[in-house]
Design an enzyme around this catalytic site. Sequence first.
Site, short mmCIF file in Angstrom:
data_model
loop_
_atom_site.label_atom_id
_atom_site.label_comp_id
_atom_site.label_asym_id
_atom_site.label_seq_id
_atom_site.Cartn_x
_atom_site.Cartn_y
_atom_site.Cartn_z
N LYS A 41 3.93 0.62 9.56
CA LYS A 41 4.09 1.88 8.83
C LYS A 41 3.49 3.05 9.58
CE LYS A 41 2.81 0.17 4.94
NZ LYS A 41 2.12 0.04 3.66
N ARG A 82 4.25 -12.93 9.83
CA ARG A 82 4.97 -11.70 9.55
C ARG A 82 6.23 -11.64 10.39
NH1 ARG A 82 1.43 -7.57 8.87
NH2 ARG A 82 2.85 -5.96 9.50
N GLU A 117 0.88 -1.16 0.00
CA GLU A 117 0.00 0.00 0.00
C GLU A 117 0.92 1.22 0.00
OE1 GLU A 117 -3.59 1.84 2.73
OE2 GLU A 117 -2.76 -0.12 3.23
P1 ATP Z 1 2.15 -2.19 8.01
O1 ATP Z 1 1.48 -2.92 9.12
O2 ATP Z 1 3.59 -1.90 8.27
O3 ATP Z 1 1.39 -1.01 7.52
P2 ATP Z 1 1.06 -3.58 5.84
O4 ATP Z 1 0.87 -5.04 5.86
O5 ATP Z 1 -0.13 -2.74 5.96
O6 ATP Z 1 2.20 -3.24 6.85
P3 ATP Z 1 1.46 -3.32 3.06
O7 ATP Z 1 2.07 -2.23 2.31
O8 ATP Z 1 0.01 -3.54 2.90
O9 ATP Z 1 1.82 -3.11 4.56
O10 ATP Z 1 2.25 -4.67 2.82
C1 ATP Z 1 2.70 -5.15 1.60
C2 ATP Z 1 3.05 -6.60 1.75
O11 ATP Z 1 4.09 -6.73 2.71
C3 ATP Z 1 1.87 -7.40 2.24
O12 ATP Z 1 1.79 -8.59 1.48
C4 ATP Z 1 2.20 -7.68 3.68
O13 ATP Z 1 1.67 -8.89 4.09
C5 ATP Z 1 3.73 -7.70 3.67
N1 ATP Z 1 4.24 -7.32 4.99
C6 ATP Z 1 4.03 -6.17 5.66
N2 ATP Z 1 4.60 -6.20 6.87
C7 ATP Z 1 5.23 -7.40 6.96
C8 ATP Z 1 6.02 -8.05 7.97
N3 ATP Z 1 6.28 -7.46 9.13
N4 ATP Z 1 6.50 -9.29 7.70
C9 ATP Z 1 6.25 -9.89 6.53
N5 ATP Z 1 5.52 -9.34 5.55
C10 ATP Z 1 5.01 -8.11 5.75
MG MG Z 2 -1.78 -2.85 4.57
#
Ligand code: ATP
Ligand code: MG
Length: 558
Positions: free
Chosen positions: A274, A264, A38
């Site tokens: 984020k 994760r 995102e």
């Molecule tokens: P955040 O909680 O930091 O906002 P998010 O999952 O909302 O993370 P996205 O930009 O939607 O962030 O994530 C893009 C991809 O990265 C998704 O497939 C997500 O599952 C993966 N991802 C995000 N954080 C992690 C993590 N800590 N470990 C493994 N994969 C991750």
């Molecule tokens: Mg997300």
Amino acid sequence: MKPTAAEQTEKPAHFIRKIIADDVAAGHTTVRTRFPPEPNGYLHIGHAKSICLNFSMAQEFGGACNLRFDDTNPEKEEDEFIQAIQQDVRWLGFEWDGAPRYASGYFDQLHEWAVHLIKHGKAYVCHLSAEETRAYRGTLTEPGRDSPYRNRSVEENLALFEQMRRGELPEGTCVLRAKIDMAAPNINMRDPTMYRIRHAHHHQTGDKWKIYPTYDFAHGQSDAIEGITHSLCTLEFEDHRPLYEWYLSNLPVPSMPRQYEFARLNLNYTVVSKRKLKQLVSEKHVSGWDDPRMPTLSGLRRRGYTPASIRAFCDLVGVTRSEGVVDVGMLEFAIRDDLDKQAPRAMCVLAPLKVTITNFDASVLEHFTAQLHPQKPEMGTRELPFTRELYIDRNDFRETAEKDFKRLVLGQEVRLRNAYVIRANEVVRGADGQIVELKCTYDPDTRGKNPSDGRKVKGVIHWVSAAHCLDVEVRLYDRLFTVEFPEEDKSKTFLDFINPQSLTILKGCKAEPSLARATPDTRYQFEREGYFCADSVESQPGQLVFNRTIGLRDSFGK
Ligand code: ATP
Ligand code: MG
């Protein structure tokens, strides 16, 4: 030499690799994965795990990996994030297939599919308020109740949805919901929202849309449009999988992706969310997303981490379905391991103390040639000028000391690394009583050899020539948080655990002249001090700034 963790080619087995290998063996010849960030922040070390997994699975099985911006939420200032994400993925060493894609690029198709569901009696416009919707939803132990709007006619739903689309209804008036099952044990299946009214500008689609699809309604169908075979996501989406599959099986989608979940990455002493990283930036607890203390890929890059070390770390962590916390020491191990093998050596005095070699003629200039890497002669050598006035580190000198202090002590000898043995004869003090200079003598007979009379000189310290050294700034970093789990204490916020000593700036450090060649991002081992990287943002020609990537040894807590 043993290969570094970064160079190891044998990849550990994990359940996703096994699933894909079995699918390939069963005749699914093309593997296509995607990384779907995102664009609302910079990528962090958690994302690296997902990037490495998605891209490496595609690479290993001869497939392709897409980069898709999951931009279903219209938000501002996203262009900066879109650019930074692409830069970071490339820096990690991966290239996506074709152009970057956008979930927003599928808005027309998604809208058409929403209409399809309405026409088949599988979606309806619901006018319950947010609060009422919550009350109707039920709980984990109680089933939900049907919305009073659930049995609207197809015609009425089509007309209302069209009004939503045209922007004729204010935000919050109603939503489009899938008509599934309000008594489903899985709450995600209790008539989930597909579309909301948002009269917002979108960075890709401008003002075209007044309605925006939810993540759940967009993600699986975007996967299907792109021909994704294995949709790899983190465990919190496991409960969404039945919904993911419901949409795919109730829509005329061009392909049938499968979703698989993995744990994760969580790191101690670190936050990887984020939203929280954004808060650190916007409240100026750090200098920006790329502050070298941040666990963002841009912060780690600026700090001196190599892409290979981050990929090696992700391999070490592995891919499992059990949530756990990884020790940040593992990340530090990966970079130390990589830099030990490849970083050229140099000498830099962080806390300079002047040394005058009283028996060395002021008009003489000698040179010593030192290897850039002790185990890699092929990396070449550097020249170290030696003169009457030198700098050593203040911490390498004591007037009196215990036996185990293997450095310079008044009246005793030490070896200057790559050069002569010197003896400290006298200290010179400034007006405030502080030692400002040492008067020493050198033994000319110790160039490249031990004293001939059998005197044992145990200690070795680093030094630079006062007349030739460069003035540099050095920034030392400590962990950004003082506790292992900064998010754990619910009576406080993670900000309460910021380490006030996470950054130490040392000005007037003295570096050997070969460092004049350093360009932004060049990495060195400063002998006896650690691994350092020329700062890519604030280094100027003639005024270099070095970031300490990591110390030589794991000294944390010792
Ligand atoms: P955040 O909680 O930091 O906002 P998010 O999952 O909302 O993370 P996205 O930009 O939607 O962030 O994530 C893009 C991809 O990265 C998704 O497939 C997500 O599952 C993966 N991802 C995000 N954080 C992690 C993590 N800590 N470990 C493994 N994969 C991750
Ligand atoms: Mg997300």
